[in-house]
Motif scaffolding. Structure first.
Motif, PDB file in Angstrom:
ATOM      1  N   UNK A 196      47.508  72.193  10.266  1.00  0.00           N
ATOM      2  CA  UNK A 196      47.977  70.808  10.249  1.00  0.00           C
ATOM      3  C   UNK A 196      47.848  70.230   8.839  1.00  0.00           C
ATOM      4  N   UNK A 197      46.757  70.559   8.162  1.00  0.00           N
ATOM      5  CA  UNK A 197      46.579  70.070   6.791  1.00  0.00           C
ATOM      6  C   UNK A 197      47.697  70.557   5.879  1.00  0.00           C
ATOM      7  N   UNK A 198      48.124  71.804   6.074  1.00  0.00           N
ATOM      8  CA  UNK A 198      49.220  72.349   5.267  1.00  0.00           C
ATOM      9  C   UNK A 198      50.489  71.527   5.465  1.00  0.00           C
ATOM     10  N   UNK A 199      50.790  71.211   6.725  1.00  0.00           N
ATOM     11  CA  UNK A 199      52.009  70.460   7.013  1.00  0.00           C
ATOM     12  C   UNK A 199      51.889  68.989   6.614  1.00  0.00           C
ATOM     13  N   UNK A 200      50.689  68.463   6.603  1.00  0.00           N
ATOM     14  CA  UNK A 200      50.471  67.112   6.079  1.00  0.00           C
ATOM     15  C   UNK A 200      50.754  67.113   4.580  1.00  0.00           C
ATOM     16  N   UNK A 201      50.232  68.118   3.896  1.00  0.00           N
ATOM     17  CA  UNK A 201      50.453  68.241   2.459  1.00  0.00           C
ATOM     18  C   UNK A 201      51.932  68.435   2.155  1.00  0.00           C
ATOM     19  N   UNK A 202      52.656  69.164   3.033  1.00  0.00           N
ATOM     20  CA  UNK A 202      54.087  69.405   2.833  1.00  0.00           C
ATOM     21  C   UNK A 202      54.925  68.170   3.097  1.00  0.00           C
ATOM     22  N   UNK A 203      54.336  67.161   3.745  1.00  0.00           N
ATOM     23  CA  UNK A 203      55.067  65.933   4.011  1.00  0.00           C
ATOM     24  C   UNK A 203      55.770  65.886   5.350  1.00  0.00           C
ATOM     25  N   UNK A 204      55.466  66.854   6.240  1.00  0.00           N
ATOM     26  CA  UNK A 204      56.082  66.845   7.571  1.00  0.00           C
ATOM     27  C   UNK A 204      55.247  66.048   8.568  1.00  0.00           C
ATOM     28  N   UNK A 205      53.942  66.019   8.361  1.00  0.00           N
ATOM     29  CA  UNK A 205      53.029  65.319   9.261  1.00  0.00           C
ATOM     30  C   UNK A 205      52.193  64.317   8.479  1.00  0.00           C
ATOM     31  N   UNK A 206      51.632  63.360   9.202  1.00  0.00           N
ATOM     32  CA  UNK A 206      50.705  62.406   8.588  1.00  0.00           C
ATOM     33  C   UNK A 206      49.580  62.124   9.573  1.00  0.00           C
ATOM     34  N   UNK A 207      48.350  62.216   9.080  1.00  0.00           N
ATOM     35  CA  UNK A 207      47.183  61.959   9.925  1.00  0.00           C
ATOM     36  C   UNK A 207      46.709  60.526   9.720  1.00  0.00           C
ATOM     37  N   UNK A 208      46.425  59.860  10.824  1.00  0.00           N
ATOM     38  CA  UNK A 208      45.895  58.501  10.776  1.00  0.00           C
ATOM     39  C   UNK A 208      44.511  58.497  11.401  1.00  0.00           C
ATOM     40  N   UNK A 209      43.553  58.040  10.649  1.00  0.00           N
ATOM     41  CA  UNK A 209      42.173  58.038  11.101  1.00  0.00           C
ATOM     42  C   UNK A 209      42.036  57.322  12.439  1.00  0.00           C
ATOM     43  N   UNK A 210      41.498  58.035  13.426  1.00  0.00           N
ATOM     44  CA  UNK A 210      41.253  57.455  14.732  1.00  0.00           C
ATOM     45  C   UNK A 210      42.464  57.375  15.638  1.00  0.00           C
ATOM     46  N   UNK A 211      43.649  57.758  15.128  1.00  0.00           N
ATOM     47  CA  UNK A 211      44.862  57.661  15.934  1.00  0.00           C
ATOM     48  C   UNK A 211      45.484  59.024  16.237  1.00  0.00           C
ATOM     49  N   UNK A 212      45.319  59.972  15.328  1.00  0.00           N
ATOM     50  CA  UNK A 212      45.909  61.288  15.536  1.00  0.00           C
ATOM     51  C   UNK A 212      46.839  61.665  14.397  1.00  0.00           C
ATOM     52  N   UNK A 213      47.673  62.674  14.646  1.00  0.00           N
ATOM     53  CA  UNK A 213      48.604  63.168  13.633  1.00  0.00           C
ATOM     54  C   UNK A 213      50.031  62.958  14.127  1.00  0.00           C
ATOM     55  N   UNK A 214      50.885  62.408  13.249  1.00  0.00           N
ATOM     56  CA  UNK A 214      52.234  62.003  13.637  1.00  0.00           C
ATOM     57  C   UNK A 214      53.293  62.730  12.802  1.00  0.00           C
ATOM     58  N   UNK A 215      54.459  62.912  13.373  1.00  0.00           N
ATOM     59  CA  UNK A 215      55.567  63.553  12.677  1.00  0.00           C
ATOM     60  C   UNK A 215      56.200  62.547  11.716  1.00  0.00           C
ATOM     61  N   UNK A 216      56.341  62.964  10.472  1.00  0.00           N
ATOM     62  CA  UNK A 216      56.957  62.129   9.441  1.00  0.00           C
ATOM     63  C   UNK A 216      58.383  62.587   9.155  1.00  0.00           C
ATOM     64  N   UNK A 217      58.577  63.902   9.156  1.00  0.00           N
ATOM     65  CA  UNK A 217      59.896  64.455   8.845  1.00  0.00           C
ATOM     66  C   UNK A 217      60.076  65.769   9.591  1.00  0.00           C
ATOM     67  N   UNK A 218      61.299  66.026  10.063  1.00  0.00           N
ATOM     68  CA  UNK A 218      61.583  67.303  10.741  1.00  0.00           C
ATOM     69  C   UNK A 218      62.001  68.375   9.745  1.00  0.00           C
TER      70      UNK A 218
END
Length: 236
Positions: free
Chosen positions: A55-77
């Motif tokens: 998940x960290x890899x995909x967050x770094x790639x800009x596909x996902x974004x993690x929000x503290x206390x909320x979870x991880x969300x899709x930013x781009x497909x």
């Protein structure tokens, strides 16, 4: 839709690819939260740490974004890094197409007009380049720019051996794009490596005084990477 279970040897890389594929396929919409680490780990049959790293890899790639206390969300497909690689490869292809036009004619003229000093300059550039190779004969990753400099020097020597001032001036202006495209290609593990045999074949064809053979050798040297780049662009 459940994710395909990863095998024992897959670990982070395979989980990254599976998650990337699911996001790209629209398994979760942009703005939607993906399953928890625990849920993904159970579906993939891997540890939570493996999922967390993927998940960290995909967050770094800009596909996902993690929000503290909320979870991880899709930013781009779409993976922005992959899109940029495609754009860079397209740029390399464009440079190669123009190089073929310029360098094939330069090699043809060089076969007719070269002087001994021109051939010595080509040999010196190829010899200097080997100092920046690893034991397998591949470019040393820590010296890609120096390796590229010597390759560009070889091709400049070929062009200047044509003894055509207009061609030399055009290539001199263009050589910064040649160098930039070459460094990009050398830094991309999927791009083809430089074939020294093709460079020596070009130099020998020029030395032989056969203009048609020299033009063919120049074209062959550059057609090989161009075709490889086109295959990569088609696959992407």
């Amino acid at each position: 839709m459940a994710l395909r279970a990863a095998g024992r040897q897959s670990l982070v890389d395979t989980v990254v690819e599976q998650l990337r594929a699911q996001v790209a396929a629209g398994e979760w919409r942009v703005g939607e939260r993906i399953p928890t680490e625990h849920a993904l780990a159970e579906q993939l049959k891997v540890g939570r740490n493996t999922v967390r790293e993927a998940v960290r890899v995909l967050v770094h790639a800009g596909m996902l974004r993690s929000r503290q206390g909320e979870g991880t969300f899709v930013v781009s497909t779409a993976d922005p890094a992959e899109v940029m690689r495609g754009l860079r490869r397209a740029g390399v292809r464009d440079v190669l197409e123009l190089r073929i036009a310029l360098e094939a004619e330069a090699a043809r003229l060089a076969a007719l007009r070269h002087e001994p000093a021109d051939l010595e300059r080509m040999r010196a550039a190829l010899d200097a380049q080997t100092a920046f190779e690893d034991p397998d004969g591949q470019p040393d990753s820590g010296n890609l720019e120096l390796y590229a400099d010597h390759d560009v020097e070889f091709h400049r020597a070929v062009v200047e051996a044509a003894h055509n001032s207009a061609l030399t001036a055009t290539y001199t202006w263009f050589s910064s794009s040649v160098r930039e495209a070459l460094v990009t290609a050398l830094d991309d593990r999927d791009m083809p490596r430089i074939v020294h045999g093709d460079h020596h074949a070009l130099m020998e064809a020029i030395a032989s005084g056969d203009p048609d053979a020299a033009a063919r050798a120049a074209r062959t040297l550059l057609e090989r990477p161009k075709q490889a780049v086109e295959s990569l662009l088609t696959e992407s």
